[in-house]
Design a protein around this motif. Sequence first.
Motif, PDB file in Angstrom:
ATOM      1  N   VAL A   1       0.840  -1.199   0.000  1.00 46.35           N
ATOM      2  CA  VAL A   1       0.000   0.000   0.000  1.00 46.35           C
ATOM      3  C   VAL A   1       0.877   1.252   0.000  1.00 46.35           C
ATOM      4  CG1 VAL A   1      -1.733   1.300   1.293  1.00 46.35           C
ATOM      5  CG2 VAL A   1      -1.857  -1.194   1.202  1.00 46.35           C
ATOM      6  N   ALA A   2       1.913   1.237   0.815  1.00 46.48           N
ATOM      7  CA  ALA A   2       2.812   2.396   0.891  1.00 46.48           C
ATOM      8  C   ALA A   2       3.442   2.690  -0.464  1.00 46.48           C
ATOM      9  CB  ALA A   2       3.894   2.144   1.940  1.00 46.48           C
ATOM     10  N   THR A   3       3.848   1.641  -1.157  1.00 43.22           N
ATOM     11  CA  THR A   3       4.458   1.823  -2.473  1.00 43.22           C
ATOM     12  C   THR A   3       3.426   2.279  -3.501  1.00 43.22           C
ATOM     13  OG1 THR A   3       6.098   0.112  -1.982  1.00 43.22           O
ATOM     14  CG2 THR A   3       5.792   0.692  -4.297  1.00 43.22           C
ATOM     15  N   ALA A   4       2.176   1.848  -3.328  1.00 44.58           N
ATOM     16  CA  ALA A   4       1.124   2.254  -4.256  1.00 44.58           C
ATOM     17  C   ALA A   4       0.846   3.751  -4.163  1.00 44.58           C
ATOM     18  CB  ALA A   4      -0.160   1.464  -3.981  1.00 44.58           C
ATOM     19  N   VAL A   5       0.818   4.295  -2.943  1.00 44.47           N
ATOM     20  CA  VAL A   5       0.529   5.721  -2.783  1.00 44.47           C
ATOM     21  C   VAL A   5       1.778   6.586  -2.916  1.00 44.47           C
ATOM     22  CG1 VAL A   5      -1.521   5.337  -1.379  1.00 44.47           C
ATOM     23  CG2 VAL A   5       0.686   5.596  -0.256  1.00 44.47           C
ATOM     24  N   CYS A   6       2.947   5.989  -2.760  1.00 45.42           N
ATOM     25  CA  CYS A   6       4.222   6.702  -2.931  1.00 45.42           C
ATOM     26  C   CYS A   6       5.128   5.871  -3.838  1.00 45.42           C
ATOM     27  CB  CYS A   6       4.901   6.933  -1.584  1.00 45.42           C
ATOM     28  SG  CYS A   6       4.045   8.081  -0.501  1.00 45.42           S
ATOM     29  N   PRO A   7       4.869   5.857  -5.137  1.00 46.27           N
ATOM     30  CA  PRO A   7       5.657   5.027  -6.063  1.00 46.27           C
ATOM     31  C   PRO A   7       7.157   5.290  -6.005  1.00 46.27           C
ATOM     32  CG  PRO A   7       3.704   5.902  -7.141  1.00 46.27           C
ATOM     33  CD  PRO A   7       3.819   6.607  -5.831  1.00 46.27           C
ATOM     34  N   ARG A   8       7.535   6.521  -5.707  1.00 47.83           N
ATOM     35  CA  ARG A   8       8.971   6.865  -5.637  1.00 47.83           C
ATOM     36  C   ARG A   8       9.467   6.944  -4.197  1.00 47.83           C
ATOM     37  NH1 ARG A   8       9.448  12.245  -9.002  1.00 47.83           N
ATOM     38  NH2 ARG A   8       7.697  12.741  -7.611  1.00 47.83           N
ATOM     39  N   GLY A   9       8.720   6.329  -3.304  1.00 43.40           N
ATOM     40  CA  GLY A   9       9.159   6.274  -1.916  1.00 43.40           C
ATOM     41  C   GLY A   9       9.239   7.628  -1.258  1.00 43.40           C
ATOM     42  N   ALA A  10      10.381   7.915  -0.640  1.00 37.84           N
ATOM     43  CA  ALA A  10      10.540   9.138   0.141  1.00 37.84           C
ATOM     44  C   ALA A  10      10.451  10.405  -0.701  1.00 37.84           C
ATOM     45  CB  ALA A  10      11.880   9.102   0.886  1.00 37.84           C
ATOM     46  N   VAL A  11      10.735  10.304  -1.994  1.00 34.95           N
ATOM     47  CA  VAL A  11      10.599  11.482  -2.854  1.00 34.95           C
ATOM     48  C   VAL A  11       9.145  11.955  -2.853  1.00 34.95           C
ATOM     49  CG1 VAL A  11      10.795  12.370  -5.207  1.00 34.95           C
ATOM     50  CG2 VAL A  11      12.521  10.789  -4.319  1.00 34.95           C
ATOM     51  N   ASP A  12       8.232  10.998  -2.964  1.00 32.93           N
ATOM     52  CA  ASP A  12       6.819  11.357  -2.945  1.00 32.93           C
ATOM     53  C   ASP A  12       6.372  11.808  -1.560  1.00 32.93           C
ATOM     54  OD1 ASP A  12       6.366  10.939  -5.641  1.00 32.93           O
ATOM     55  OD2 ASP A  12       5.941   8.810  -5.385  1.00 32.93           O
ATOM     56  N   LEU A  13       7.009  11.311  -0.522  1.00 29.86           N
ATOM     57  CA  LEU A  13       6.727  11.826   0.820  1.00 29.86           C
ATOM     58  C   LEU A  13       7.154  13.292   0.924  1.00 29.86           C
ATOM     59  CD1 LEU A  13       7.733   8.972   3.331  1.00 29.86           C
ATOM     60  CD2 LEU A  13       5.437   9.710   2.648  1.00 29.86           C
ATOM     61  N   ALA A  14       8.280  13.617   0.323  1.00 34.15           N
ATOM     62  CA  ALA A  14       8.765  15.000   0.336  1.00 34.15           C
ATOM     63  C   ALA A  14       7.811  15.912  -0.429  1.00 34.15           C
ATOM     64  CB  ALA A  14      10.169  15.079  -0.266  1.00 34.15           C
ATOM     65  N   VAL A  15       7.306  15.418  -1.554  1.00 31.36           N
ATOM     66  CA  VAL A  15       6.322  16.181  -2.328  1.00 31.36           C
ATOM     67  C   VAL A  15       5.073  16.436  -1.488  1.00 31.36           C
ATOM     68  CG1 VAL A  15       4.739  16.062  -4.293  1.00 31.36           C
ATOM     69  CG2 VAL A  15       7.133  15.386  -4.577  1.00 31.36           C
ATOM     70  N   HIS A  16       4.606  15.391  -0.806  1.00 27.58           N
ATOM     71  CA  HIS A  16       3.411  15.520   0.029  1.00 27.58           C
ATOM     72  C   HIS A  16       3.658  16.486   1.187  1.00 27.58           C
ATOM     73  CE1 HIS A  16      -0.299  14.484   2.045  1.00 27.58           C
ATOM     74  NE2 HIS A  16       0.362  14.156   3.129  1.00 27.58           N
ATOM     75  N   TYR A  17       4.853  16.446   1.765  1.00 32.05           N
ATOM     76  CA  TYR A  17       5.190  17.345   2.867  1.00 32.05           C
ATOM     77  C   TYR A  17       5.106  18.804   2.405  1.00 32.05           C
ATOM     78  CZ  TYR A  17       7.870  19.646   6.557  1.00 32.05           C
ATOM     79  OH  TYR A  17       8.262  20.497   7.559  1.00 32.05           O
ATOM     80  N   HIS A  18       5.614  19.078   1.215  1.00 30.46           N
ATOM     81  CA  HIS A  18       5.558  20.443   0.686  1.00 30.46           C
ATOM     82  C   HIS A  18       4.111  20.878   0.475  1.00 30.46           C
ATOM     83  CE1 HIS A  18       7.130  23.939  -1.609  1.00 30.46           C
ATOM     84  NE2 HIS A  18       5.951  23.833  -2.223  1.00 30.46           N
ATOM     85  N   ARG A  19       3.308  20.017  -0.113  1.00 31.54           N
ATOM     86  CA  ARG A  19       1.915  20.374  -0.386  1.00 31.54           C
ATOM     87  C   ARG A  19       1.109  20.521   0.906  1.00 31.54           C
ATOM     88  NH1 ARG A  19       1.032  16.357  -5.623  1.00 31.54           N
ATOM     89  NH2 ARG A  19       2.076  17.718  -7.136  1.00 31.54           N
ATOM     90  N   LYS A  20       1.506  19.782   1.909  1.00 30.67           N
ATOM     91  CA  LYS A  20       0.863  19.930   3.216  1.00 30.67           C
ATOM     92  C   LYS A  20       1.117  21.334   3.760  1.00 30.67           C
ATOM     93  CE  LYS A  20       0.840  17.898   7.874  1.00 30.67           C
ATOM     94  NZ  LYS A  20       1.489  16.879   8.756  1.00 30.67           N
ATOM     95  N   GLY A  21       2.328  21.851   3.552  1.00 37.51           N
ATOM     96  CA  GLY A  21       2.640  23.221   3.963  1.00 37.51           C
ATOM     97  C   GLY A  21       1.819  24.238   3.188  1.00 37.51           C
ATOM     98  N   ASP A  22       1.614  23.989   1.891  1.00 39.62           N
ATOM     99  CA  ASP A  22       0.769  24.880   1.090  1.00 39.62           C
ATOM    100  C   ASP A  22      -0.651  24.913   1.648  1.00 39.62           C
ATOM    101  OD1 ASP A  22       2.869  25.424  -0.594  1.00 39.62           O
ATOM    102  OD2 ASP A  22       2.142  24.205  -2.267  1.00 39.62           O
ATOM    103  N   ALA A  23      -1.168  23.744   2.014  1.00 36.09           N
ATOM    104  CA  ALA A  23      -2.526  23.668   2.542  1.00 36.09           C
ATOM    105  C   ALA A  23      -2.649  24.439   3.860  1.00 36.09           C
ATOM    106  CB  ALA A  23      -2.926  22.210   2.748  1.00 36.09           C
TER     107      ALA A  23
END
Length: 213
Positions: free
Chosen positions: A27-49
């Motif tokens: 499941v983790a790989t499905a929602v973050c195909p590139r692993g921690a890179v996608d976590l970093a992307v999500h972290y940035h967008r969380k700050g935007d929100a």
Amino acid sequence: MMHVPFDGWTQVTFDAAVADSGVDATVATAVCPRGAVDLAVHYHRKGDAAMLDRLADADLSEMRFRDRVAAAVRFRLEAVDDKEAVRRGTTLFALPMYAADGAKLIWGTADAIWDALGDTADDVNWYTKRATLSGVYSATVLYWLGDQSEDHAETWAFLDRRIDGVMQIEKLKARVNENPVLGKLMAGPNWLAKQIKPPQKMTRGGMPGSWRT
């Protein structure tokens, strides 16, 4: 987040996050195909929100427009709960293979700010406003990362100077268009610029990948 300051946005951090959260690895790989890179992307967008939530609650009606832009950038930086996570993200998105992701995130932040402030541009100005603010935001983040002043006072002063510089450019453009001679010379380019339209807005999910049961 506890792993990012030590291991960065890496596979080590991603594996630790999966273990800590108890989420199935598939499941983790499905929602973050590139692993921690996608976590970093999500972290940035969380700050935007978080920035957008604060903008929605703030009363900016008495501010000049340039001060509203400055407030939005400040709100975005103040939404960060761990400066080291941003520092690690800056290093990650400076890598050639992720530079496009970094540029897209910065553009997204600038776009979110302009939309929240009620921007109605529907020509080339839509692009120039976001490109200019992307530059201001990027420079301010880099300054902020090294700022040790109390309450980041030097960063906010730096931000004001950058925005003042942009406003001088806008004033120069207005003078050119108002000039009887230069205004006529710019009539053709201005007409062409008005034919350039912003892209269609696309809805997006909170994570890069997807998971369906």
